[in-house]
Design a protein around this motif. Structure first.
Motif, PDB file in Angstrom:
ATOM      1  N   LYS A 172      12.756  -3.135  -4.357  1.00  0.00           N
ATOM      2  CA  LYS A 172      12.208  -4.334  -3.720  1.00  0.00           C
ATOM      3  C   LYS A 172      11.735  -4.011  -2.309  1.00  0.00           C
ATOM      4  CE  LYS A 172      11.621  -8.774  -2.792  1.00  0.00           C
ATOM      5  NZ  LYS A 172      10.324  -9.342  -2.980  1.00  0.00           N
ATOM      6  N   LYS A 173      12.541  -3.265  -1.555  1.00  0.00           N
ATOM      7  CA  LYS A 173      12.152  -2.894  -0.192  1.00  0.00           C
ATOM      8  C   LYS A 173      10.910  -2.001  -0.207  1.00  0.00           C
ATOM      9  CE  LYS A 173      14.906  -2.096   3.091  1.00  0.00           C
ATOM     10  NZ  LYS A 173      15.619  -2.624   4.221  1.00  0.00           N
ATOM     11  N   LEU A 174      10.853  -1.026  -1.107  1.00  0.00           N
ATOM     12  CA  LEU A 174       9.714  -0.111  -1.179  1.00  0.00           C
ATOM     13  C   LEU A 174       8.433  -0.865  -1.494  1.00  0.00           C
ATOM     14  CD1 LEU A 174       8.353   2.726  -1.470  1.00  0.00           C
ATOM     15  CD2 LEU A 174       9.004   2.604  -3.886  1.00  0.00           C
ATOM     16  N   TYR A 175       8.456  -1.666  -2.550  1.00  0.00           N
ATOM     17  CA  TYR A 175       7.241  -2.359  -2.966  1.00  0.00           C
ATOM     18  C   TYR A 175       6.821  -3.432  -1.961  1.00  0.00           C
ATOM     19  CZ  TYR A 175       7.291   0.158  -7.308  1.00  0.00           C
ATOM     20  OH  TYR A 175       7.255   1.160  -8.235  1.00  0.00           O
ATOM     21  N   THR A 176       7.774  -4.087  -1.338  1.00  0.00           N
ATOM     22  CA  THR A 176       7.439  -5.073  -0.313  1.00  0.00           C
ATOM     23  C   THR A 176       6.807  -4.385   0.892  1.00  0.00           C
ATOM     24  OG1 THR A 176       9.238  -6.493  -1.055  1.00  0.00           O
ATOM     25  CG2 THR A 176       8.369  -6.924   1.137  1.00  0.00           C
ATOM     26  N   ALA A 177       7.335  -3.221   1.275  1.00  0.00           N
ATOM     27  CA  ALA A 177       6.762  -2.463   2.387  1.00  0.00           C
ATOM     28  C   ALA A 177       5.327  -2.017   2.078  1.00  0.00           C
ATOM     29  CB  ALA A 177       7.636  -1.256   2.711  1.00  0.00           C
ATOM     30  N   MET A 178       5.025  -1.773   0.813  1.00  0.00           N
ATOM     31  CA  MET A 178       3.653  -1.397   0.416  1.00  0.00           C
ATOM     32  C   MET A 178       2.733  -2.609   0.346  1.00  0.00           C
ATOM     33  SD  MET A 178       3.966   1.651  -2.413  1.00  0.00           S
ATOM     34  CE  MET A 178       4.396   0.553  -3.725  1.00  0.00           C
ATOM     35  N   GLY A 179       3.301  -3.814   0.418  1.00  0.00           N
ATOM     36  CA  GLY A 179       2.489  -5.016   0.361  1.00  0.00           C
ATOM     37  C   GLY A 179       2.445  -5.664  -1.008  1.00  0.00           C
ATOM     38  N   ALA A 180       3.161  -5.138  -1.966  1.00  0.00           N
ATOM     39  CA  ALA A 180       3.187  -5.729  -3.312  1.00  0.00           C
ATOM     40  C   ALA A 180       4.082  -6.964  -3.290  1.00  0.00           C
ATOM     41  CB  ALA A 180       3.693  -4.722  -4.329  1.00  0.00           C
ATOM     42  N   ILE A 181       3.634  -8.015  -3.929  1.00  0.00           N
ATOM     43  CA  ILE A 181       4.453  -9.219  -3.994  1.00  0.00           C
ATOM     44  C   ILE A 181       4.931  -9.508  -5.420  1.00  0.00           C
ATOM     45  CG2 ILE A 181       3.409 -10.249  -1.959  1.00  0.00           C
ATOM     46  CD1 ILE A 181       1.756 -12.024  -3.866  1.00  0.00           C
ATOM     47  N   GLN A 182       4.399  -8.777  -6.383  1.00  0.00           N
ATOM     48  CA  GLN A 182       4.786  -8.980  -7.774  1.00  0.00           C
ATOM     49  C   GLN A 182       5.883  -7.954  -8.117  1.00  0.00           C
ATOM     50  OE1 GLN A 182       1.057  -8.456  -9.672  1.00  0.00           O
ATOM     51  NE2 GLN A 182       0.127 -10.073  -8.763  1.00  0.00           N
ATOM     52  N   VAL A 183       7.095  -8.283  -7.716  1.00  0.00           N
ATOM     53  CA  VAL A 183       8.243  -7.402  -7.937  1.00  0.00           C
ATOM     54  C   VAL A 183       9.258  -8.181  -8.756  1.00  0.00           C
ATOM     55  CG1 VAL A 183      10.025  -5.994  -6.843  1.00  0.00           C
ATOM     56  CG2 VAL A 183       7.809  -6.292  -5.714  1.00  0.00           C
ATOM     57  N   GLU A 184       9.553  -7.688  -9.935  1.00  0.00           N
ATOM     58  CA  GLU A 184      10.431  -8.403 -10.854  1.00  0.00           C
ATOM     59  C   GLU A 184      11.378  -7.420 -11.525  1.00  0.00           C
ATOM     60  OE1 GLU A 184      12.318 -10.983 -11.815  1.00  0.00           O
ATOM     61  OE2 GLU A 184      10.491 -12.106 -11.407  1.00  0.00           O
TER      62      GLU A 184
END
Length: 189
Positions: A172-184
């Motif tokens: 979640k931290k990695l993908y949020t830092a990349m700007g992705a919001i579709q994390v499930e």
């Protein structure tokens, strides 16, 4: 062995001779069974690990001999599982030692029909290049009203139930830092 010795070696006669009338003690254990050693007794070392199958995180003791996993059992020191494993966790040794286990990176080029081996470093570089390019191409800095979005809709993550809470947190931290919001996570779907 003579016929008489073989006859006297019968478990039923040993039960009577030793007083083990219910046949629950050493009288009914064969010499072959007595001479066997557990795989855990001959292991060079024991490595602590966590079961890879679900998000429960059961502790495992992995017994290694000559650099090969010979047995996997529940870790009695684990506060989660207290030495118990489910059937899948108990079969982890088969997962590790399966002759069909894939141990190299395989790549199938676009429109190709076959997989080809690829070096780990080359595969990692390919993934990183594609993530960077997708993020650059799909980046949304602001919406039509000038409100900051700072996101990409071109990258998403779907975690599996085999991941524990810590792994999901880091993803979640990695993908949020990349700007992705579709994390499930599959466990929530």
């Amino acid at each position: 062995m003579t016929d008489r010795a073989a006859f006297l070696g019968w478990p039923a006669l040993r039960q009577l001779a030793t007083g083990d009338y219910l046949g629950r003690g050493q009288a009914v254990v064969s010499k072959k069974t007595r001479d066997k050693l557990a795989r855990t007794a001959t292991a060079d070392k024991v490595v602590k690990s966590v079961c890879p199958y679900c998000a429960v995180g059961c502790g495992q003791n992995i017994f290694v001999k000559d650099g090969k996993v010979v047995q996997i059992e529940g870790d009695p020191d684990s506060p989660v599982s207290r030495g118990r494993l489910c059937p899948k966790g108990s079969a982890s040794e088969q997962l590790v030692n399966s002759p069909t286990r894939q141990t190299t990176v395989l790549y199938r080029a676009p429109y190709a029909t076959d997989w080809s081996p690829l070096g780990l470093e080359e595969a990692t570089d390919m993934i990183a290049d594609r993530v960077i390019e997708t993020r650059r191409r799909t980046w949304q800095d602001k919406d039509e009203n000038g409100q900051f979005l700072r996101r990409t809709m071109g990258i998403a993550s779907l975690g599996g139930a085999a991941l524990d809470n810590e792994e999901n947190y880091l993803m979640k931290k990695l993908y949020t830092a990349m700007g992705a919001i579709q994390v499930e996570n599959q466990a929530r779907i």
